[in-house]
Structure formats: structure tokens, C-alpha cells
Design a protein around this motif. Structure first.
Motif, PDB file in Angstrom:
ATOM      1  N   PRO A   1      -6.529 -12.886  -0.586  1.00  0.00           N
ATOM      2  CA  PRO A   1      -5.303 -12.461  -1.272  1.00  0.00           C
ATOM      3  C   PRO A   1      -4.075 -12.897  -0.495  1.00  0.00           C
ATOM      4  CG  PRO A   1      -6.288 -10.615  -0.108  1.00  0.00           C
ATOM      5  CD  PRO A   1      -7.257 -11.764   0.035  1.00  0.00           C
ATOM      6  N   ALA A   2      -3.008 -13.177  -1.216  1.00  0.00           N
ATOM      7  CA  ALA A   2      -1.743 -13.570  -0.584  1.00  0.00           C
ATOM      8  C   ALA A   2      -0.605 -12.867  -1.314  1.00  0.00           C
ATOM      9  CB  ALA A   2      -1.554 -15.086  -0.650  1.00  0.00           C
ATOM     10  N   PRO A   3       0.460 -12.499  -0.602  1.00  0.00           N
ATOM     11  CA  PRO A   3       1.587 -11.855  -1.281  1.00  0.00           C
ATOM     12  C   PRO A   3       2.185 -12.788  -2.326  1.00  0.00           C
ATOM     13  CG  PRO A   3       2.160 -12.504   0.979  1.00  0.00           C
ATOM     14  CD  PRO A   3       0.686 -12.684   0.838  1.00  0.00           C
ATOM     15  N   ALA A   4       2.444 -12.244  -3.507  1.00  0.00           N
ATOM     16  CA  ALA A   4       2.902 -13.089  -4.609  1.00  0.00           C
ATOM     17  C   ALA A   4       4.253 -13.727  -4.325  1.00  0.00           C
ATOM     18  CB  ALA A   4       2.971 -12.250  -5.890  1.00  0.00           C
ATOM     19  N   HIS A   5       5.079 -13.065  -3.538  1.00  0.00           N
ATOM     20  CA  HIS A   5       6.428 -13.578  -3.312  1.00  0.00           C
ATOM     21  C   HIS A   5       6.693 -13.881  -1.841  1.00  0.00           C
ATOM     22  CE1 HIS A   5       7.336 -12.828  -7.482  1.00  0.00           C
ATOM     23  NE2 HIS A   5       6.957 -11.570  -7.348  1.00  0.00           N
ATOM     24  N   GLY A   6       5.650 -14.135  -1.076  1.00  0.00           N
ATOM     25  CA  GLY A   6       5.850 -14.548   0.301  1.00  0.00           C
ATOM     26  C   GLY A   6       6.432 -15.953   0.357  1.00  0.00           C
ATOM     27  N   PRO A   7       6.887 -16.383   1.514  1.00  0.00           N
ATOM     28  CA  PRO A   7       7.476 -17.719   1.630  1.00  0.00           C
ATOM     29  C   PRO A   7       6.446 -18.819   1.424  1.00  0.00           C
ATOM     30  CG  PRO A   7       7.178 -16.737   3.795  1.00  0.00           C
ATOM     31  CD  PRO A   7       6.869 -15.659   2.800  1.00  0.00           C
ATOM     32  N   VAL A   8       6.936 -19.973   1.009  1.00  0.00           N
ATOM     33  CA  VAL A   8       6.114 -21.179   0.942  1.00  0.00           C
ATOM     34  C   VAL A   8       6.317 -21.900   2.270  1.00  0.00           C
ATOM     35  CG1 VAL A   8       5.718 -23.364  -0.231  1.00  0.00           C
ATOM     36  CG2 VAL A   8       6.360 -21.342  -1.551  1.00  0.00           C
ATOM     37  N   LEU A   9       5.271 -21.940   3.089  1.00  0.00           N
ATOM     38  CA  LEU A   9       5.345 -22.523   4.417  1.00  0.00           C
ATOM     39  C   LEU A   9       4.920 -23.985   4.361  1.00  0.00           C
ATOM     40  CD1 LEU A   9       5.764 -21.845   7.506  1.00  0.00           C
ATOM     41  CD2 LEU A   9       3.285 -21.528   7.596  1.00  0.00           C
ATOM     42  N   VAL A  10       5.745 -24.873   4.906  1.00  0.00           N
ATOM     43  CA  VAL A  10       5.459 -26.307   4.886  1.00  0.00           C
ATOM     44  C   VAL A  10       5.260 -26.792   6.313  1.00  0.00           C
ATOM     45  CG1 VAL A  10       6.188 -28.567   4.034  1.00  0.00           C
ATOM     46  CG2 VAL A  10       7.024 -26.488   2.916  1.00  0.00           C
ATOM     47  N   GLY A  11       4.111 -27.382   6.587  1.00  0.00           N
ATOM     48  CA  GLY A  11       3.854 -27.947   7.906  1.00  0.00           C
ATOM     49  C   GLY A  11       4.455 -29.335   8.009  1.00  0.00           C
ATOM     50  N   ILE A  12       5.438 -29.486   8.873  1.00  0.00           N
ATOM     51  CA  ILE A  12       6.163 -30.748   9.034  1.00  0.00           C
ATOM     52  C   ILE A  12       5.882 -31.304  10.426  1.00  0.00           C
ATOM     53  CG2 ILE A  12       8.432 -31.858   9.082  1.00  0.00           C
ATOM     54  CD1 ILE A  12       7.718 -30.852   6.339  1.00  0.00           C
TER      55      ILE A  12
END
Length: 271
Positions: free
Chosen positions: A142-153
């Protein structure tokens, strides 16, 4: 119209992938295609019920029940989404790779991805992450529906593809984009990996999406997994076009696919 495609195998992990895929299909305004690969005909085994067994027995009926359960779960989550099912006679990876050619997104569950044997022998998820013709999402817990979108750069080529995917998803899900800067060899990245001029087009296209920058230290894969706690989605790039290459090189994308605590999107980027 291209669809969101989800692969199911009868496991609870597969049904969680269906839930995520149905929600994403609704956000994208796309149909959903649920695929269950029916490998038994290739093995030349009997598909119907055994002599004297109930009429609803047998491998084919079992496969149809897997699809029916997945269809019901999808309709519960996203009743307005158009949903179809498919029962191809093929190995799971082959069937899903074939459908990825016309798909907008391919979604699978995480069953078996964390097992060493599955990793060495080439799990379905690992192969799809390396070879699919569209972005792949591996749903892990499960993941929070409105958590941040994390991008690995990591500062290499391909940032544009990651930003395009992450900003579009964050806009649909009303989320923030967090740019996680990771370095090589356990060294902290110093400096701005994504310059503001590269972000400007995405800020302009998606003005409601807030952007946060975060610098990570330590091993890139482990640092990303720690940073993904509470994220709704982790977005990473893959530069490997073949499963064996990706597994042997131990890419960051393969590492987080096997261990992250949230859904992971793997986006093929230019090399």
C-alpha cells in the motif's frame, strides 16, 4: 485508444496491482486491459476437469476465475473505467511484452520479486522493467494516495523522460514532485543535477505541481528506498534493453523494484 495493461496471476499482490492500474486508468481516461497468461496449453497438459470432478474444475476454469476476480476488483475501484480481459496462451513475460507495444502503461504486482532465486532466474517484473516498450509500474504494498512522486535523478541523459512521466502523474494525482539527487559510488551529489532551465517547461505545463529538491547520500539504491517512505510513487530510469544486462550490472532501477516500499515506475531513457 491505448490502454493501461495489468498482468495478474491469482495472487493478492496481483489484485493490488489491478487496484492501482484501475485507478490510474481512471486518472488517465484510458481503458484497462487485464491479462492473465495461460501457459498450460504450451505444456500439453489436460485443461478440463478431471474425470468425476466438478464441471467447474480444471485449469482453464481456474484461469477464468483469476480474470473474473480481477475484473470484479477493478470495477469496485473504478466503476467508470472500461475494462476488458485477455487470456493469451503464452508465458507471462512474453504475453505482457507483446501487449506493451500498444500499451500506454504496463502494471504488475511484486510477487516473487524479492526472492534471490527469482532475481537470478529472471522474474517477470525484472524482465518487463528491462524490455517493455512502455513505462512499467511494479506495485509494492500500500502507498499513500497523495504522497509525493519521488524521482531518482543521477545527472545522466534521460532526465527529460523521467520528468515528463513524473510531472504528468503528479498533476493527475494532485501530488508534489520530489527530485531526489543521487550520486555514484556512495558519494553525495554536489550541485544542481536538474538545472532550473530544464524544469521550466514542466513547471509551465503543470503549474499546480510543486517541486521539492532533495540530495541523497549513500548507495543510490538504498538511499532512494529510504527516501521513498511515504511516497505515492517512485520513478526511476532504466538504460538497459535486455534483462540479463540489467541484472548483471545491478542497476538502481532493479534494486528498487525488488525492495522499495511503494509502487515503482521504471521509464526507459535514452542511453
Amino acid at each position: 485508444m491505448s490502454a493501461v495493461v495489468v498482468g495478474v496471476d491469482g495472487s493478492e499482490e496481483g489484485l493490488r496491482a489491478v487496484e492501482w492500474a484501475a485507478g490510474e486508468a481512471g486518472r488517465r481516461g484510458r481503458p484497462l486491459l487485464i491479462v492473465h497468461a495461460f501457459i498450460w496449453p504450451l505444456m500439453k497438459v489436460p485443461l478440463g476437469p478431471a474425470p468425476g470432478a466438478p464441471a467447474e474444475g480444471g485449469l482453464r476454469h481456474a484461469a477464468e476465475r483469476v480474470l473474473a476476480a480481477a475484473l470484479e476488483r477493478a470495477r469496485q475501484v473504478a466503476p467508470a473505467v472500461e475494462v476488458a480481459t485477455d487470456l493469451p496462451e503464452a508465458e507471462p513475460a512474453v504475453a505482457l511484452l507483446h501487449r506493451s507495444r500498444q500499451a500506454e502503461l504496463l502494471v504488475v504486482g511484486s510477487r516473487g520479486l524479492g526472492e534471490l532465486g527469482g532475481l537470478l532466474l529472471g522474474s517477470v517484473g525484472a524482465r518487463l522493467a528491462a524490455e517493455a516498450a512502455c513505462p512499467v509500474v511494479v506495485v509494492r504494498g500500500p502507498a499513500p494516495a497523495h504522497g509525493p512522486v519521488l524521482v531518482g535523478i543521477d545527472g545522466q541523459d534521460g532526465t527529460g523522460e523521467l520528468l515528463a512521466f513524473a510531472f504528468a502523474h503528479a498533476a493527475r494525482a494532485a501530488s508534489t514532485v520530489t527530485l531526489a539527487h543521487v550520486g555514484d559510488g556512495g558519494m553525495e551529489h554536489r550541485g544542481e543535477t536538474v538545472p532550473e532551465r530544464a524544469l521550466a517547461p514542466w513547471r509551465e505545463r503543470y503549474p499546480a505541481v510543486d517541486v521539492v529538491r532533495e540530495t541523497l547520500t549513500g548507495h543510490p539504491g538504498k538511499a532512494l528506498m529510504r527516501a521513498a517512505t511515504g511516497a505515492s510513487l517512485l520513478v526511476v530510469g532504466s538504460r538497459h534493453r535486455h534483462e540479463l544486462e540489467a541484472l548483471v550490472l545491478g542497476s538502481v532501477s532493479q534494486s528498487v523494484v525488488h525492495h522499495a516500499a511503494c509502487p515503482v515506475a521504471i521509464v526507459q531513457v535514452r542511453r
